[in-house]
Design a protein around this motif. Structure first.
Motif, PDB file in Angstrom:
ATOM      1  N   GLY A  67       0.802  -1.216   0.000  1.00  0.00           N
ATOM      2  CA  GLY A  67       0.000   0.000   0.000  1.00  0.00           C
ATOM      3  C   GLY A  67       0.835   1.265   0.000  1.00  0.00           C
ATOM      4  N   ASP A  68       2.147   1.149  -0.291  1.00  0.00           N
ATOM      5  CA  ASP A  68       3.012   2.332  -0.365  1.00  0.00           C
ATOM      6  C   ASP A  68       2.642   3.208  -1.556  1.00  0.00           C
ATOM      7  OD1 ASP A  68       4.305   1.075   1.696  1.00  0.00           O
ATOM      8  OD2 ASP A  68       6.074   0.506   0.539  1.00  0.00           O
ATOM      9  N   SER A  69       2.002   2.592  -2.531  1.00  0.00           N
ATOM     10  CA  SER A  69       1.580   3.298  -3.737  1.00  0.00           C
ATOM     11  C   SER A  69       0.173   2.820  -4.077  1.00  0.00           C
ATOM     12  CB  SER A  69       2.543   2.970  -4.880  1.00  0.00           C
ATOM     13  OG  SER A  69       2.515   1.577  -5.159  1.00  0.00           O
ATOM     14  N   SER A  70      -0.368   3.354  -5.150  1.00  0.00           N
ATOM     15  CA  SER A  70      -1.686   2.884  -5.574  1.00  0.00           C
ATOM     16  C   SER A  70      -1.545   1.486  -6.178  1.00  0.00           C
ATOM     17  CB  SER A  70      -2.280   3.836  -6.607  1.00  0.00           C
ATOM     18  OG  SER A  70      -1.600   3.713  -7.842  1.00  0.00           O
ATOM     19  N   ILE A  71      -2.633   0.759  -6.261  1.00  0.00           N
ATOM     20  CA  ILE A  71      -2.603  -0.562  -6.889  1.00  0.00           C
ATOM     21  C   ILE A  71      -2.169  -0.420  -8.351  1.00  0.00           C
ATOM     22  CG2 ILE A  71      -4.029  -2.471  -7.721  1.00  0.00           C
ATOM     23  CD1 ILE A  71      -5.599  -2.382  -5.175  1.00  0.00           C
ATOM     24  N   TYR A  72      -2.652   0.613  -9.027  1.00  0.00           N
ATOM     25  CA  TYR A  72      -2.287   0.794 -10.422  1.00  0.00           C
ATOM     26  C   TYR A  72      -0.780   0.966 -10.570  1.00  0.00           C
ATOM     27  CZ  TYR A  72      -1.872   2.451 -15.151  1.00  0.00           C
ATOM     28  OH  TYR A  72      -1.487   2.577 -16.465  1.00  0.00           O
ATOM     29  N   THR A  73      -0.171   1.765  -9.699  1.00  0.00           N
ATOM     30  CA  THR A  73       1.280   1.968  -9.750  1.00  0.00           C
ATOM     31  C   THR A  73       1.999   0.640  -9.560  1.00  0.00           C
ATOM     32  OG1 THR A  73       1.063   4.236  -8.941  1.00  0.00           O
ATOM     33  CG2 THR A  73       3.218   3.202  -8.685  1.00  0.00           C
ATOM     34  N   TRP A  74       1.539  -0.153  -8.612  1.00  0.00           N
ATOM     35  CA  TRP A  74       2.121  -1.472  -8.344  1.00  0.00           C
ATOM     36  C   TRP A  74       1.968  -2.384  -9.565  1.00  0.00           C
ATOM     37  CZ3 TRP A  74      -0.682  -6.200  -6.820  1.00  0.00           C
ATOM     38  CH2 TRP A  74       0.162  -7.191  -6.328  1.00  0.00           C
ATOM     39  N   LEU A  75       0.769  -2.424 -10.149  1.00  0.00           N
ATOM     40  CA  LEU A  75       0.531  -3.245 -11.334  1.00  0.00           C
ATOM     41  C   LEU A  75       1.359  -2.751 -12.527  1.00  0.00           C
ATOM     42  CD1 LEU A  75      -3.347  -3.656 -11.131  1.00  0.00           C
ATOM     43  CD2 LEU A  75      -1.647  -5.466 -10.810  1.00  0.00           C
ATOM     44  N   TYR A  76       1.456  -1.447 -12.673  1.00  0.00           N
ATOM     45  CA  TYR A  76       2.218  -0.847 -13.765  1.00  0.00           C
ATOM     46  C   TYR A  76       3.678  -1.261 -13.660  1.00  0.00           C
ATOM     47  CZ  TYR A  76       2.967   2.847 -17.282  1.00  0.00           C
ATOM     48  OH  TYR A  76       3.248   3.558 -18.423  1.00  0.00           O
ATOM     49  N   ARG A  77       4.190  -1.284 -12.429  1.00  0.00           N
ATOM     50  CA  ARG A  77       5.585  -1.681 -12.211  1.00  0.00           C
ATOM     51  C   ARG A  77       5.778  -3.156 -12.571  1.00  0.00           C
ATOM     52  NH1 ARG A  77       9.171  -0.060  -7.067  1.00  0.00           N
ATOM     53  NH2 ARG A  77      11.151  -0.463  -8.067  1.00  0.00           N
ATOM     54  N   ILE A  78       4.846  -3.999 -12.155  1.00  0.00           N
ATOM     55  CA  ILE A  78       4.928  -5.420 -12.501  1.00  0.00           C
ATOM     56  C   ILE A  78       4.874  -5.575 -14.025  1.00  0.00           C
ATOM     57  CG2 ILE A  78       3.768  -7.669 -12.357  1.00  0.00           C
ATOM     58  CD1 ILE A  78       2.729  -6.795  -9.565  1.00  0.00           C
ATOM     59  N   ALA A  79       3.938  -4.885 -14.665  1.00  0.00           N
ATOM     60  CA  ALA A  79       3.787  -4.972 -16.120  1.00  0.00           C
ATOM     61  C   ALA A  79       5.052  -4.494 -16.830  1.00  0.00           C
ATOM     62  CB  ALA A  79       2.569  -4.161 -16.575  1.00  0.00           C
ATOM     63  N   THR A  80       5.619  -3.416 -16.358  1.00  0.00           N
ATOM     64  CA  THR A  80       6.838  -2.873 -16.949  1.00  0.00           C
ATOM     65  C   THR A  80       7.981  -3.877 -16.847  1.00  0.00           C
ATOM     66  OG1 THR A  80       6.152  -0.611 -16.479  1.00  0.00           O
ATOM     67  CG2 THR A  80       8.513  -0.988 -16.795  1.00  0.00           C
ATOM     68  N   ASN A  81       8.161  -4.448 -15.671  1.00  0.00           N
ATOM     69  CA  ASN A  81       9.222  -5.447 -15.492  1.00  0.00           C
ATOM     70  C   ASN A  81       8.988  -6.666 -16.368  1.00  0.00           C
ATOM     71  OD1 ASN A  81      10.626  -3.875 -13.661  1.00  0.00           O
ATOM     72  ND2 ASN A  81       9.601  -4.754 -11.894  1.00  0.00           N
ATOM     73  N   GLU A  82       7.740  -7.096 -16.464  1.00  0.00           N
ATOM     74  CA  GLU A  82       7.409  -8.234 -17.322  1.00  0.00           C
ATOM     75  C   GLU A  82       7.703  -7.909 -18.791  1.00  0.00           C
ATOM     76  OE1 GLU A  82       6.106 -11.516 -16.551  1.00  0.00           O
ATOM     77  OE2 GLU A  82       6.999 -10.839 -14.675  1.00  0.00           O
ATOM     78  N   ALA A  83       7.383  -6.687 -19.214  1.00  0.00           N
ATOM     79  CA  ALA A  83       7.638  -6.277 -20.603  1.00  0.00           C
ATOM     80  C   ALA A  83       9.138  -6.241 -20.892  1.00  0.00           C
ATOM     81  CB  ALA A  83       7.009  -4.918 -20.886  1.00  0.00           C
TER      82      ALA A  83
END
Length: 183
Positions: A67-83
């Motif tokens: 919860g340090d960031s929004s869920i979207y920010t967390w998902l965006y980071r996961i998506a970016t790393n996956e990409a």
């Protein structure tokens, strides 16, 4: 009905509601994440696969979301790393291929029946493809997603100054490539 991230997280804490929470999470964020990935990966099927991997990782690690960031920010980071991992894997597969990944993606952009942009937009996309992955990522986040540098810094775990420099260099390279094509 729009469900807040807090409501989704609360549902996720109830074992019998966890699947519904995940379904709401996917429904709420999949479109924005898909287009972020599509800009990085170009090919619809690749973006779709990486998006699915992103949500699988999120599902597996939902309890670790602090919860340090929004869920979207967390998902965006996961998506970016996956990409980025996906692109690195693709590059490794092409190690003996005379064409590099960017040329291959550029050709796929030309042949993509789902691509709806005009010639100017295609020229911009091809110029963006010529950037190194990190610069391309920063350019896409700032130019297309209109993200603030502070949010980008949280997602990419880097400084605002580094992001501004990266964006500046990306814009200069893109301008030079587009001008070179025009003349």
């Amino acid at each position: 009905m729009s469900v807040s991230d807090q409501e989704i997280l609360a549902l996720a804490c109830i074992p019998e509601e966890k699947e519904q929470a995940f379904s709401l999470l996917v429904k709420k964020h999949q479109q924005r994440l898909y287009w972020h990935l599509r800009k990085m990966l170009i090919v619809h099927e690749d973006a779709d696969d990486v998006l699915q991997n992103t949500f699988v990782k999120a599902w597996q690690n939902l309890e670790q979301f602090r919860g340090d960031s929004s869920i979207y920010t967390w998902l965006y980071r996961i998506a970016t790393n996956e990409a980025l991992n996906f692109l690195n894997k693709k590059r490794a597969e092409l190690i003996n291929n005379p064409e590099d990944l960017e040329v291959l993606l550029s050709k796929q952009l030309d042949n993509d029946p789902l691509y709806t942009g005009d010639e100017i937009e295609k020229r911009l996309q091809k110029s963006v493809l010529s950037l190194p992955d990190k610069q391309r990522l920063v350019f896409n986040m700032k130019y297309f997603d209109n993200m603030k540098y502070e949010e980008m810094a949280r997602i990419l775990d880097t400084s605002v100054g580094a992001l501004k420099a990266s964006y500046f260099h990306a814009v200069r390279k893109i301008e030079a490539l587009i001008n070179q094509e025009l003349f």
